[in-house]
Scaffold this motif. Sequence first.
Motif, short mmCIF file in Angstrom:
data_model
loop_
_atom_site.label_atom_id
_atom_site.label_comp_id
_atom_site.label_asym_id
_atom_site.label_seq_id
_atom_site.Cartn_x
_atom_site.Cartn_y
_atom_site.Cartn_z
N LEU A 94 0.91 -1.47 -0.34
CA LEU A 94 0.07 0.47 0.50
C LEU A 94 0.48 0.77 0.19
O LEU A 94 0.99 2.72 -0.71
CB LEU A 94 -0.80 -0.18 1.05
CG LEU A 94 -2.23 1.22 1.76
CD1 LEU A 94 -2.67 1.87 -0.17
CD2 LEU A 94 -2.56 1.16 2.73
N MET A 95 2.04 1.74 0.81
CA MET A 95 2.79 2.03 0.96
C MET A 95 3.71 2.78 -0.42
O MET A 95 3.87 3.94 -0.86
CB MET A 95 4.09 2.74 1.71
CG MET A 95 3.18 2.15 3.92
SD MET A 95 2.27 3.06 3.81
CE MET A 95 0.77 2.06 5.09
N THR A 96 3.71 1.64 -1.21
CA THR A 96 4.60 1.52 -2.07
C THR A 96 3.81 2.19 -3.25
O THR A 96 4.25 2.47 -4.25
CB THR A 96 5.37 0.37 -2.85
OG1 THR A 96 5.52 -0.01 -1.23
CG2 THR A 96 5.84 -0.12 -4.04
N MET A 176 -0.78 8.17 2.47
CA MET A 176 -0.47 9.44 1.47
C MET A 176 0.49 10.45 2.37
O MET A 176 1.70 11.13 1.89
CB MET A 176 -2.01 10.30 2.01
CG MET A 176 -2.66 9.56 1.18
SD MET A 176 -4.71 10.89 1.39
CE MET A 176 -4.03 12.14 0.66
N LEU A 177 0.72 9.93 3.70
CA LEU A 177 1.91 10.48 4.18
C LEU A 177 3.07 9.87 3.62
O LEU A 177 4.16 10.68 3.37
CB LEU A 177 1.82 10.19 5.66
CG LEU A 177 3.07 10.80 6.77
CD1 LEU A 177 3.31 12.85 5.83
CD2 LEU A 177 3.17 11.17 8.13
N ALA A 178 3.11 8.85 3.25
CA ALA A 178 4.20 8.30 2.78
C ALA A 178 5.13 8.95 1.21
O ALA A 178 5.63 8.62 0.60
CB ALA A 178 4.09 6.79 2.89
N GLY A 179 3.80 8.87 0.56
CA GLY A 179 3.52 9.53 -0.34
C GLY A 179 4.56 10.85 -0.49
O GLY A 179 5.45 10.99 -1.36
N LEU A 180 3.84 11.85 0.17
CA LEU A 180 4.79 13.19 0.03
C LEU A 180 5.51 12.73 0.91
O LEU A 180 6.63 14.13 0.45
CB LEU A 180 3.25 14.17 1.34
CG LEU A 180 1.70 13.91 1.01
CD1 LEU A 180 0.74 15.20 1.66
CD2 LEU A 180 1.91 14.74 -0.58
N ALA A 181 6.16 12.11 1.57
CA ALA A 181 7.47 11.74 2.50
C ALA A 181 8.20 12.03 1.09
O ALA A 181 9.34 12.64 1.10
CB ALA A 181 8.00 11.14 3.26
N PHE A 182 8.20 11.04 0.04
CA PHE A 182 8.74 10.39 -0.92
C PHE A 182 8.66 11.61 -1.89
O PHE A 182 9.98 12.10 -2.75
CB PHE A 182 8.85 9.11 -1.78
CG PHE A 182 9.88 8.85 -2.71
CD1 PHE A 182 10.71 8.57 -1.80
CD2 PHE A 182 9.07 9.20 -3.57
CE1 PHE A 182 11.72 8.09 -3.42
CE2 PHE A 182 9.67 8.72 -5.14
CZ PHE A 182 11.30 8.08 -4.76
N GLY A 183 7.54 12.35 -2.62
CA GLY A 183 7.39 12.69 -3.47
C GLY A 183 7.62 14.57 -3.24
O GLY A 183 8.10 15.30 -4.42
N VAL A 184 7.19 15.32 -2.53
CA VAL A 184 7.71 16.82 -1.90
C VAL A 184 8.97 16.95 -2.62
O VAL A 184 9.48 17.86 -2.90
CB VAL A 184 6.53 17.29 -0.86
CG1 VAL A 184 6.75 18.48 -0.78
CG2 VAL A 184 5.03 17.30 -1.06
N PRO A 185 10.07 15.93 -1.48
CA PRO A 185 11.14 16.25 -1.89
C PRO A 185 11.74 16.30 -3.67
O PRO A 185 12.37 16.89 -4.03
CB PRO A 185 11.94 15.67 -0.95
CG PRO A 185 11.07 15.01 0.45
CD PRO A 185 9.67 15.40 -0.83
N ALA A 240 7.22 4.14 7.15
CA ALA A 240 5.43 4.04 7.18
C ALA A 240 5.14 2.75 6.65
O ALA A 240 3.70 2.58 7.58
CB ALA A 240 4.72 4.55 5.84
N SER A 241 5.65 1.68 6.36
CA SER A 241 5.13 0.20 6.25
C SER A 241 5.57 0.07 7.91
O SER A 241 4.29 -0.87 8.31
CB SER A 241 6.49 -0.60 5.89
OG SER A 241 5.96 -0.20 4.46
N ILE A 260 8.89 8.38 16.23
CA ILE A 260 10.44 8.96 15.50
C ILE A 260 10.09 8.19 13.60
O ILE A 260 10.00 8.96 12.85
CB ILE A 260 10.97 7.71 15.79
CG1 ILE A 260 12.28 8.04 16.77
CG2 ILE A 260 12.16 7.17 14.67
CD1 ILE A 260 12.98 6.72 17.47
N HIS A 261 8.98 7.39 13.79
CA HIS A 261 8.67 6.78 12.24
C HIS A 261 7.70 7.74 12.13
O HIS A 261 7.60 8.55 10.77
CB HIS A 261 7.96 5.11 12.56
CG HIS A 261 8.58 4.42 12.88
ND1 HIS A 261 8.97 4.06 11.89
CD2 HIS A 261 7.93 3.58 13.16
CE1 HIS A 261 10.11 3.17 12.50
NE2 HIS A 261 9.09 2.67 13.37
N LEU A 262 7.04 8.98 12.47
CA LEU A 262 5.67 9.89 12.45
C LEU A 262 6.48 10.76 12.08
O LEU A 262 6.15 11.77 10.59
CB LEU A 262 4.25 10.05 13.37
CG LEU A 262 3.93 8.98 12.77
CD1 LEU A 262 2.73 9.56 14.33
CD2 LEU A 262 2.63 9.63 11.54
#
Length: 286
Positions: A94-96, A176-185, A240-241, A260-262
């Motif tokens: 799902l995170m992927t 969604m947070l995982a996608g933003l954490a990778f995508g916004v940078p 995220a996983s 830490i994860h969040l």
Amino acid sequence: MSEPTVIEHPSLDQLRQEALEWGRAPRRRGAWYVTEHMVRAMRAYGWTIIVGALGQPILYLLGLAVGLAALIDAPVSDGGMEVSYLVFVAPALLMTATISVASEEFTYPVMSGFKWRRYFFGFSASPLSSGQIATGVTFGAAARMAVVAVAYTAFLYLFGAIPQGASGLLTILVAMLAGLAFGVPLMAYAASIEDDKGQFALVQRFIFMPMFLFSGTFYPLVTLPLWLQWIGWISPLWHASELGRMLTYGRPLSPLMIAIHLGYLIVLTVAGYLIGRRLFERRLAK
């Protein structure tokens, strides 16, 4: 004889006031106007989005539930718990999925807005600010992530991959947070590129793929040798996983590790946004 009609022309102050009134709405809701444009632009490849949102989870889950999981009889031991292989791998998939959407929406569409179609400069010529444009791009990509995350989560429930019940729905927000954490940078990086020389292909091959393979997606991260585990430690996918596994099947996580994860995902998102906003301002000021 009737008196001649006198036409009163508005004064310069009145015209200026009217212009300000017309400009206030875009100033207030400018980010949402850009979001609307980005979402409407997705209609050009709408079927790709629908097929990707529905077809990808079906293929992955059939391959894992009917194929690979059938060969792996032993449960996976994760954090002191034993779960089926499908239940273990489902949150990471799902995170992927949302990270994959981010890798699409925050690369070529961003570069197109600056270089090929140059519609960001059209936005900037209106009352919209550079920050609103960057925010709208982020919201537009997040809207597509939400569609994918909801569809994927629905299939996970159908396949019995989320035994935890209602708390599993929170994985949509984590995804969604995982996608933003990778995508916004990645958006910030795309905003810094002047010419396409294959940089995004390198990101896919040397950042996305190693992250996908070595972030505890298909097996617990601790089973990897130590010299490979660092990939997971710095990967938004692993963080995220871990949160997703806590929500879907109750993997034990201490409050410190949850923070830490969040925190890591939020820091990546905020830092990427601030840098990206600054780069938007610099590019659009030229």
